[in-house]
Design a protein around this motif. Structure first.
Motif, PDB file in Angstrom:
ATOM      1  N   ASP A   1      -8.866  10.706   6.831  1.00 18.43           N
ATOM      2  CA  ASP A   1      -8.668  11.840   7.745  1.00 18.43           C
ATOM      3  C   ASP A   1      -8.678  11.405   9.201  1.00 18.43           C
ATOM      4  O   ASP A   1      -8.043  12.030  10.052  1.00 18.43           O
ATOM      5  N   ILE A   2      -9.392  10.333   9.503  1.00 16.84           N
ATOM      6  CA  ILE A   2      -9.572   9.930  10.893  1.00 16.84           C
ATOM      7  C   ILE A   2      -8.266   9.448  11.510  1.00 16.84           C
ATOM      8  O   ILE A   2      -8.019   9.654  12.701  1.00 16.84           O
ATOM      9  N   VAL A   3      -7.401   8.800  10.723  1.00 18.90           N
ATOM     10  CA  VAL A   3      -6.185   8.212  11.289  1.00 18.90           C
ATOM     11  C   VAL A   3      -4.915   8.996  10.971  1.00 18.90           C
ATOM     12  O   VAL A   3      -3.843   8.657  11.467  1.00 18.90           O
TER      13      VAL A   3
ATOM     14  N   LEU B   1       2.473   7.402  11.702  1.00 24.95           N
ATOM     15  CA  LEU B   1       1.598   6.981  10.616  1.00 24.95           C
ATOM     16  C   LEU B   1       1.462   8.147   9.646  1.00 24.95           C
ATOM     17  O   LEU B   1       1.257   9.295  10.048  1.00 24.95           O
ATOM     18  N   VAL B   2       1.596   7.861   8.355  1.00 25.44           N
ATOM     19  CA  VAL B   2       1.445   8.904   7.342  1.00 25.44           C
ATOM     20  C   VAL B   2       0.463   8.423   6.280  1.00 25.44           C
ATOM     21  O   VAL B   2       0.491   7.266   5.865  1.00 25.44           O
ATOM     22  N   ILE B   3      -0.435   9.302   5.886  1.00 27.98           N
ATOM     23  CA  ILE B   3      -1.371   9.050   4.800  1.00 27.98           C
ATOM     24  C   ILE B   3      -1.018   9.996   3.662  1.00 27.98           C
ATOM     25  O   ILE B   3      -0.984  11.211   3.852  1.00 27.98           O
TER      26      ILE B   3
ATOM     27  N   THR C   1      -2.419   6.279   0.005  1.00 26.64           N
ATOM     28  CA  THR C   1      -1.543   5.241   0.550  1.00 26.64           C
ATOM     29  C   THR C   1      -1.184   5.534   2.007  1.00 26.64           C
ATOM     30  O   THR C   1      -1.227   6.675   2.461  1.00 26.64           O
ATOM     31  N   MET C   2      -0.797   4.474   2.727  1.00 30.69           N
ATOM     32  CA  MET C   2      -0.493   4.594   4.150  1.00 30.69           C
ATOM     33  C   MET C   2       0.831   3.921   4.468  1.00 30.69           C
ATOM     34  O   MET C   2       1.124   2.835   3.974  1.00 30.69           O
TER      35      MET C   2
END
Length: 749
Positions: free
Chosen positions: A62-64, A70-72, A83-84
C-alpha cells in the motif's frame, strides 16, 4: 551546489506547516538522511510515514502503490501475489523490478507472473521509516533487473527504549456472478526496541488474517454430448473475448493467515556499524470453491456435462477441487559499513533466503461431491532459495569533495526444485508417487564502477559501467511418473554483458533543473523461465532453457521546477527492449491452462510522467502528491508471429494517475483523500480481449478513498477510512476488492 539543491527540493517530508503540523519524533535510519534522494542519476521519488496519512495502509504494498508509473496488482489484503510493474514493465514482468529492505533483497527472482511477487511480508508496513523509488536502470549499482526500477525500503533503528502497537479491522462488500457476501479481516502488529550502549535491539510481530473475494469464476466448455444433466443457477454472460458463456461457479472465499517475526540487531564499534536482519514468515491459505449449479431435485452439481436453457457445457470435476498452501520462509541479512583508507567508506551486504516449506495440497474433487475421495495432489518446493553478497566502496577523489567513485563486486545465486506428487491423502500431505519434477540453478556475478563529478556548482555528471557474467546450470526435468520417472538434464548457459550508464544534470536557475540519463541493461532469464516444467491438475508449465537475456536501451529526459514545499517535475522516458521474455498462458477447452516462455523480438515504450509533490498549501494545512503517466507501448517486431506486430503490449494502460492529499485541521486531526485511475488495457498479445467488466478482462478503473486520523496526547492514534467508495467491481484478470472499510488504533511509547 547542485547536489545540495536537488536534495532540498526532493525532501518530500520537509513540512512548512508550522504549528499546525503534527509533532514527529526524530528517526534514524541506515540509509541517507530522512526524506532525501540517495542517487541523482535516477529519476526518483521519496516517501516517509508523514506522506502516508491520506491512505489506508494494511500491508507494505500500500505504501508505494500511489507512486508515478508504478502499479501493484494486489488482488486482496493478504495476497501473496502482489506483483509490481514499473514504467515500461507490466505487472507480470516481475523480474524487471527490484525491492530491498535495509539492503536485503525482497524481489523474488525465482518465478514470474503471479508467482514472482516480491516477498512484501518480510517487512511490515508499521516498521518502515522511508521508501525511495528509483526509475530505470541508470545506476551501475543495480543489475538489469532494474529495467523498470528499484524500491529501496529503510526501517528505523531504535535510539532509545520504545514500544509500538497497532491493530486494524477491514471489511468489504463484494458481489459478482453468483457470489455476494461481506468479508472481514484483521491485522495486529507490535514492536519493541531499545539501545543499550552501542547495541540496538528491535523485535516485531505482525499477524494478518483476512477472508477475500473469490479470485476465479468458472465457465464450461461447449459440448455436443447426447447425455447431460439439466441444471439451473448458472450465470449467462460474456467472457473477456466477448464470447457468451455459462458461468457455473467460483473458487470461493480465500482465507489467508500470515505471521511475520522480525529481529534486528545493530552494533556500533569504533567508526563501523553493523545491522543484522532476521525475518521469519509463516503463511497459510486455503479456499473451497462454490458451484452455482443445481439439479432438478435441488442438489448441487459438481461437474460433468450439464444443460441449462439449451446450453450444453462440460466441466471437469477437478475444477472444483479444494486447495491449501503452507509456506514458511526465512530471510537473513547482514550489512556492515565503515571507513577504510583515508577518504573511503566500505559497505558489505550479505543475504540468504530459504524456503523452509512451501507445499500446496489439492483434492481431486470437492469434498461435498458424492464421488469425493481422499486422493489428490501435492506440490512441493524443495531446495529452493537464493543467496547474495556485495562489497561496495565509496571514495572521495578530490579535496573539495566534488568527485566520488563507487566501485564494487556482487554475487547472486538462485536455485529451485519443484516436485509434484499424487497423493492418497491430500489433506495430510501424503506424497504417494512423484508425477513430475524440475529445477536448476542460475548465478550472476558483477563488477561495477560509477563516477560522480560536480565540475561546477550548476553541473553534475555521472558515468558508470557494469560488467556481468551469467551462468545457468544443473537444470533438469522429469519424464514419466512414479517408479518409471527419470530425470533429463538440459543444456547450461554461459553469457556475459557490458552495460554503460550516463547521466547529467544542469541547474539553470535557483528553481529550474534539467537532466538527462541513458543506460544499457541486460535482464537475464530466471530459474522458472529456464527450468520449471511440470503438469498439475489444471496447469501445464513449459520452460525454455535456451532463452537469451532481454537487451534494453533506456533514456530519460527530465525538467524540474522547485517550489516552496516541494517540486513540479516532467519526465520523458523511452525504452527499447529486444528478446523480451514473454510468459504466455492459454486456457484450453476444459479449463487446462498452458504456460510457455517465448521471446518477442522487440517492444518499445515511450512515456511521459507529470509529478507535483507540494506541501504547505492553503495556509500551510494541505499537502498534495499528484502524478499522471502516459505510455505508448508497442510490439515492434516478432518473427514467430508477425500478426501481433504493431499491437499494444499486454497489461500496459495508456493513462494512469494517482492522488494523495492530506488536510491538517489541527495538530491532532487530519483528513485525507486518495484516488487511483487507469484506463483499460489488453491481457493478450493479439489484443482481442476487448470485453470490459467481466472475469478475465483488463478493466480501466477509477477508485477513490478517504481517511481520517485523530491523535491523542497520551500516545494513542485512531484512524478510519474507506477505499473504493463507489463500490466498483473491476477486473485485472481477477476481481479487485469492493468497497472496503478500515478501522485502526495504534499506540506509541
Amino acid at each position: 551546489m547542485l547536489a545540495s539543491y536537488s536534495l532540498q527540493v526532493s525532501a518530500q517530508t520537509e513540512n512548512s506547516a508550522g504549528s499546525q503540523a503534527p509533532q514527529v519524533e526524530e528517526i534514524q535510519i541506515w540509509g541517507q538522511q530522512l526524506g532525501q534522494r540517495s542517487d541523482l542519476s535516477h529519476p526518483a521519488s521519496v516517501l516517509t510515514q508523514a506522506d502516508l496519512l491520506s491512505i489506508n495502509v494494511a500491508t507494505t504494498e500500500d505504501i508505494v502503490k500511489y507512486e508515478p508509473s508504478l502499479v501493484i496488482r494486489r488482488r486482496f489484503i493478504g495476497d501473496s501475489n502482489g506483483t509490481m510493474g514499473m514504467r515500461g514493465a507490466n505487472m507480470f514482468q516481475t523480474s524487471r523490478s527490484m525491492v530491498f529492505a535495509d539492503g536485503v533483497p525482497l524481489h523474488y527472482l525465482l518465478q514470474s507472473r503471479w508467482n514472482g511477487s516480491p516477498r512484501w511480508t518480510l517487512v511490515s508496513a508499521s516498521e518502515i521509516a522511508q521508501v525511495e523509488v528509483l526509475y530505470g536502470p541508470f545506476s551501475a549499482l543495480y543489475s538489469g533487473n532494474a529495467m523498470g526500477g528499484v524500491v529501496n525500503i529503510e526501517s528505523a533503528i531504535p535510539q532509545e527504549r520504545e514500544f509500538h502497537f497497532d491493530s486494524s479491522f477491514f471489511s468489504q462488500d463484494f458481489g459478482a456472478y453468483g457470489f455476494d457476501d461481506r468479508l472481514n479481516g484483521y491485522k495486529t502488529f507490535f514492536s519493541a526496541g531499545d539501545k543499550i550502549g552501542d547495541l540496538s535491539l528491535y523485535f516485531s510481530f505482525n499477524r494478518l488474517e483476512n477472508d477475500a473475494q473469490p479470485q476465479t469464476f468458472y465457465n464450461g466448455s461447449p459440448s455436443s454430448a447426447p447425455n447431460s444433466t439439466g441444471v439451473s443457477g448458472g450465470i449467462v454472460g460474456n467472457d473477456q473475448m466477448g464470447v457468451n458463456r455459462l458461468w457455473l461457479g467460483d473458487t470461493g472465499v480465500v482465507n489467508t493467515e500470515t505471521n511475520n517475526y522480525k529481529i534486528k540487531l545493530g552494533y556500533d564499534f569504533n567508526q563501523w556499524s553493523a545491522l543484522l536482519n532476521l525475518a521469519y514468515e509463516d503463511r497459510f491459505s486455503d479456499n473451497a470453491p462454490n458451484s452455482y449449479m443445481r439439479a432438478a431435485d435441488g442438489s448441487t452439481v459438481w461437474g460433468g456435462t450439464v444443460n441449462q436453457d439449451g446450453s450444453t457445457v462440460s466441466i471437469p470435476a477437478s475444477r472444483f477441487s479444494v486447495g491449501a498452501q503452507d509456506r514458511d520462509s526465512l530471510s537473513t541479512g547482514l550489512r556492515l559499513r565503515g571507513p577504510v583508507l583515508e577518504n573511503s567508506e566500505l559497505e558489505i551486504n550479505l543475504n540468504h533466503f530459504s524456503i523452509l516449506r512451501d507445499e500446496s495440497r489439492n483434492s481431486q474433487r470437492h469434498p461435498l461431491d458424492p464421488t469425493h475421495t481422499p486422493s489428490g495432489q501435492v506440490t512441493d518446493f524443495g531446495d529452493t532459495g537464493w543467496s547474495g553478497a556485495e562489497v561496495k566502496m565509496v571514495s572521495t577523489l578530490s579535496e573539495s569533495g566534488n568527485m566520488t567513485l563507487t566501485t564494487g563486486l556482487r554475487h547472486d545465486s538462485y536455485q529451485m526444485d519443484i516436485a509434484v506428487y499424487t497423493s492418497d491423502d491430500y489433506q495430510s500431505g501424503i506424497k504417494s508417487a512423484m508425477s513430475s519434477r524440475s529445477g536448476g540453478e542460475t548465478m550472476l556475478q558483477a563488477a561495477f564502477a560509477q563516477l560522480n563529478w560536480v565540475p561546477h556548482e550548476q553541473w553534475e555528471v555521472q558515468v558508470g559501467a557494469r560488467q556481468e557474467w551469467f551462468r545457468s546450470h544443473g537444470g533438469f526435468f522429469s519424464v514419466g511418473s512414479g517408479a518409471g520417472l527419470t530425470l533429463n538434464s538440459v543444456p547450461e548457459q554461459k553469457r556475459s554483458s557490458f552495460s554503460p550508464k550516463f547521466s547529467a544534470a544542469y541547474q539553470a536557475t535557483d528553481r529550474w533543473t534539467l537532466s538527462y540519463a541513458a543506460a544499457k541493461a541486460y535482464r537475464y532469464p530466471i530459474v522458472e523461465e529456464l527450468f520449471s516444467q511440470y503438469q498439475a491438475y489444471n496447469a501445464i508449465n513449459q520452460s525454455n532453457p535456451e532463452l537469451r537475456p532481454e537487451d534494453g536501451l533506456h533514456h530519460n529526459l527530465g525538467i524540474e521546477y522547485g517550489v516552496a514545499g516541494g517540486y513540479i517535475r516532467l519526465n520523458v522516458f523511452q525504452e527499447s527492449i529486444k528478446d523480451v521474455i514473454e510468459s504466455q498462458s492459454e486456457t484450453l477447452p476444459g479449463g487446462l491452462s498452458v504456460r510457455t516462455f517465448v521471446p518477442i523480438d522487440q517492444v518499445d515504450t515511450l512515456g511521459t510522467e507529470f509529478i507535483a509533490n507540494v506541501s504547505g498549501l492553503l495556509n500551510d494545512r494541505l499537502d498534495v502528491r499528484f502524478n499522471v503517466t502516459y505510455t505508448d507501448n508497442e510490439i515492434v517486431e516478432n518473427r514467430v508471429d508477425p500478426g501481433i506486430e504493431g499491437n499494444v503490449y499486454p497489461r500496459m494502460p495508456t493513462w494512469r494517475s494517482n492522488l494523495m492529499a492530506t488536510y491538517r485541521i489541527n495538530s491532532q486531526l487530519d483528513v485525507g483523500l486518495n484516488h487511483q485511475y487507469a484506463d483499460s488495457s489488453f491481457g493478450r498479445n493479439d489484443n482481442r480481449d476487448l470485453e470490459q467488466g467481466v472475469f478475465g478482462a483488463q478493466d480501466g478503473y477509477s477508485r477513490t478513498g478517504i481517511k481520517g486520523n485523530y491523535r491523542l496526547q497520551n500516545g494513542f492514534t485512531f484512524s478510519a477510512g474507506v477505499d473504493n467508495i463507489a463500490n466498483d467491481i473491476d477486473y485485472v484478470a481477477h476481481p479487485w476488492p469492493g468497497r472496503t472499510l478500515y478501522l485502526n488504533v495504534s499506540y506509541d511509547w
